[in-house]
Scaffold this motif. Structure first.
Motif, mmCIF file in Angstrom:
data_model
loop_
_atom_site.group_PDB
_atom_site.id
_atom_site.type_symbol
_atom_site.label_atom_id
_atom_site.label_comp_id
_atom_site.label_asym_id
_atom_site.label_seq_id
_atom_site.Cartn_x
_atom_site.Cartn_y
_atom_site.Cartn_z
ATOM 1 N N VAL B 123 24.721 33.337 34.203
ATOM 2 C CA VAL B 123 25.720 34.316 33.887
ATOM 3 C C VAL B 123 27.058 33.955 33.703
ATOM 4 C CG1 VAL B 123 24.394 35.976 35.458
ATOM 5 C CG2 VAL B 123 26.193 34.336 36.532
ATOM 6 N N ASP B 124 27.980 34.849 33.376
ATOM 7 C CA ASP B 124 29.469 34.636 33.344
ATOM 8 C C ASP B 124 29.974 35.136 34.603
ATOM 9 O OD1 ASP B 124 32.208 34.894 33.069
ATOM 10 O OD2 ASP B 124 32.209 36.080 31.055
ATOM 11 N N MET B 125 30.799 34.441 35.339
ATOM 12 C CA MET B 125 31.109 34.580 36.830
ATOM 13 C C MET B 125 32.158 35.919 36.797
ATOM 14 S SD MET B 125 31.989 31.792 39.483
ATOM 15 C CE MET B 125 32.012 31.815 41.156
ATOM 16 N N PHE B 126 32.807 36.057 35.683
ATOM 17 C CA PHE B 126 33.909 37.193 35.513
ATOM 18 C C PHE B 126 33.178 38.423 36.047
ATOM 19 C CE2 PHE B 126 36.465 40.117 33.027
ATOM 20 C CZ PHE B 126 37.723 39.860 33.515
ATOM 21 N N TYR B 127 32.017 38.692 35.605
ATOM 22 C CA TYR B 127 31.448 40.015 35.829
ATOM 23 C C TYR B 127 30.638 40.212 37.191
ATOM 24 C CZ TYR B 127 32.615 40.419 30.852
ATOM 25 O OH TYR B 127 33.347 40.394 29.791
ATOM 26 N N LEU B 128 30.612 39.535 38.061
ATOM 27 C CA LEU B 128 29.981 39.626 39.460
ATOM 28 C C LEU B 128 30.844 40.374 40.252
ATOM 29 C CD1 LEU B 128 28.189 35.855 39.445
ATOM 30 C CD2 LEU B 128 27.456 38.034 38.390
ATOM 31 N N ASP B 129 30.148 41.568 40.653
ATOM 32 C CA ASP B 129 31.123 42.500 41.612
ATOM 33 C C ASP B 129 31.388 41.859 42.798
ATOM 34 O OD1 ASP B 129 31.146 44.265 39.385
ATOM 35 O OD2 ASP B 129 29.347 45.141 39.841
ATOM 36 N N TYR B 130 30.648 41.235 43.197
ATOM 37 C CA TYR B 130 30.518 40.480 44.799
ATOM 38 C C TYR B 130 31.376 39.284 44.867
ATOM 39 C CZ TYR B 130 27.082 37.290 43.014
ATOM 40 O OH TYR B 130 26.352 36.353 42.311
ATOM 41 N N VAL B 131 32.067 38.934 43.655
ATOM 42 C CA VAL B 131 32.904 37.485 43.727
ATOM 43 C C VAL B 131 34.512 38.199 44.245
ATOM 44 C CG1 VAL B 131 33.713 35.705 42.489
ATOM 45 C CG2 VAL B 131 31.344 36.511 42.410
ATOM 46 N N PRO B 132 35.225 37.650 44.983
ATOM 47 C CA PRO B 132 36.479 38.269 45.281
ATOM 48 C C PRO B 132 37.315 38.026 43.802
ATOM 49 C CG PRO B 132 36.136 36.482 46.889
ATOM 50 C CD PRO B 132 34.711 36.537 45.928
ATOM 51 N N SER B 133 38.241 38.969 43.708
ATOM 52 C CA SER B 133 39.086 38.841 42.500
ATOM 53 C C SER B 133 39.638 37.462 41.951
ATOM 54 C CB SER B 133 40.038 39.944 42.696
ATOM 55 O OG SER B 133 40.855 39.450 43.535
ATOM 56 N N TRP B 134 39.947 36.779 42.873
ATOM 57 C CA TRP B 134 40.769 35.506 42.704
ATOM 58 C C TRP B 134 39.738 34.369 42.119
ATOM 59 C CZ3 TRP B 134 40.106 37.010 47.796
ATOM 60 C CH2 TRP B 134 39.287 36.212 48.642
#
Lengths: 131, 350
Positions: B123-134
């Motif tokens: 996956v592209d990590m950018f679209y993973l909602d559970y990942v903190p914004s930073w």
């Protein structure tokens, strides 16, 4: 690295480090991210400044909203074109400050998917240059 | 409820959670996913062993590339290579597939998960909602394991997070079908055959030999030890490539993220590889590897010193030419140490 040297307090971002345990064996330890524990405020400070600078550039007509998000998300023109499924020269044309209003709705939708922000937000960022 | 393969459970609404899948944090997403999947399939193997056998350790410096907005570096082999190397050296066979469109990719993933097979996907990590914004950046080579689906939510075992997380189907599809360099194309895999045993000694030797070859012998000036030296040479150009001081500070601090934070186990995988060498030394009864493991741990300490230095000067905006010269010297030292280390490791394993 010894286990005691690996410890950082950051419950929001946990990482696994491989360290030397007390018995001399190497193994995994779960701890906080060092950089997030110590420098996350600096990250948000710089991010805030960049957003402000870019927004001011939009208002002065030096860049447009697509360029704003491109710079913010650290994408090259080639990478943005590839991600949006457009030709590089098309993206270059879209990035010219005065061309924002000429971008088709379908292209704007592609950009909004790449940046993961609604079209309305991109248009809003352009400060009324687009309905 | 109906029992399915591997102790999974399904309700009338096709809700599936593979309950006997043991979620565990790992240092790195690809080696962590592979290790968890293999452990679930009954193979006892550690993450450092997977990393070592698949020759994960590496270095590459990219000064100007069309897909990177600023110079960057890598500290591991090419994404996907771990799985392939592991197959060659251990006999584990992976089912893998990528897809042309989102619908077929989603159907394939759903079918696998609903039939009780934990499945890794790229996956592209950018679209993973559970990942903190930073932490959300466009990286097309993140791996996670899908271990369930409940209505419109996937149950995800992501080795960078302490617990199983939920991810909406829409976000998963965006992440799996992001475009750009190294686009995932919905790629998924799971182990379909795990041998009851394999020759550890042979696998470890081959893994180490290839790692030494990659570090010492690839005739490309930005890869391996040559890459570290190129990094040392070119880092002094960074100030002229940045927009302003804050941009330069951000890029310098990213050195710390790439070496320590972005799933490396610390010191750009050097600590994890040292752990592999220590485990290998015991498994194949080769005490020389233990001494080399200690040495690599010390080399890793030097990398950590370099990354902490980068974070500190970035935060303090202490970014004068003398600091870049200092970073360059630290890198040249790492290159010399690692060249000597891998030459001796190569001789030891012959």
């Amino acid at each position: 690295m010894k286990e005691k040297d690996g410890y950082s307090d950051c419950p929001e971002q946990q990482v696994i480090l491989y360290v030397e345990k007390e018995d001399g064996k190497y193994g995994a330890m779960q701890t906080g991210s060092y950089i997030s524990a110590n420098y996350i405020d600096d990250f948000f400070f710089k991010r805030g400044n960049l957003e402000k600078t870019l927004q001011e550039k939009i208002e002065r007509g030096e860049i447009n909203a697509i360029e704003y998000y491109r710079v913010l998300e650290e994408l090259t023109v080639s990478e943005l074109a590839s991600r949006a499924g457009m030709m590089k020269w098309t993206v270059k044309r879209h990035l010219k400050p005065g061309n924002f209003n000429k971008i088709r709705e379908a292209s704007l939708k592609k950009y909004s998917e790449v940046f993961n922000v609604p079209i309305e937000e991109i248009a809003g960022r352009q400060s009324g240059n687009r309905k | 409820m109906r029992k399915l393969r591997g102790g999974s459970q399904e309700t009338e609404n096709s809700v599936m959670i593979i309950e006997d899948y043991h979620h565990k944090m790992a240092a790195h997403c690809e080696s962590g996913s592979i290790t968890s999947l293999l452990n679930h399939a009954g193979m006892t193997i550690t993450e450092p062993m997977v990393f070592g056998i698949s020759s994960g350790i590496f270095f590459g410096y990219f000064h100007k590339m069309k897909s990177f907005a600023f110079p960057t570096f890598i500290v591991r082999n090419k994404p996907g290579q771990m799985r392939k190397n592991l197959h060659k050296r251990t006999g584990v066979r992976f089912y893998s597939k990528d897809f042309r469109n989102i619908d077929s990719g989603q159907i394939a993933l759903d079918n696998l998960v609903l039939s009780g097979i934990p499945t890794a996907t790229q996956v592209d990590m950018f679209y993973l909602d559970y990942v903190p914004s930073w932490e959300r950046v466009h990286i097309n080579v993140h791996f996670l394991v899908v271990i369930g689906k409940e209505d419109d939510l996937y149950k995800v075992s992501d080795s960078y997070f302490p617990n199983v997380v939920d991810l909406p189907v829409g976000s998963m599809n965006k992440a799996r079908f992001a475009q750009g360099s190294m686009s995932p194309k919905g790629f998924l895999f799971y182990p379909e055959f795990v041998p009851p045993s394999f020759d550890y000694e042979k696998a470890i030797r081959k893994g180490i030999k290839k790692a030494c070859f990659n570090m010492l012998c690839i005739p490309i000036p930005f890869l391996g030890i040559k890459g570290i030296r190129l990094f040392a040479k070119k880092i002094t150009d960074w100030p002229s490539m940045a927009r302003d001081t804050e941009h330069l500070s951000h890029e310098v601090m990213k050195i710390n993220i790439l070496l320590e934070d972005q799933g490396t186990g610390g010191a750009g995988f050097r600590f994890m590889y040292a752990t592999f060498l220590q485990q290998a030394s015991e498994m194949i009864n080769k005490p020389e590897l233990k001494a080399l493991a200690r040495e690599l741990m010390e080399i890793g300490d030097g990398w950590r010193e370099f990354s902490l230095f980068a974070a500190r000067i970035g935060k303090n905006r202490d970014l004068g030419p003398d600091k870049f010269k200092q970073m360059s010297e630290l890198l040249y030292q790492r290159a010399d140490k690692e060249e000597d280390f891998f030459k001796r490791l190569s001789k030891t394993i012959k």
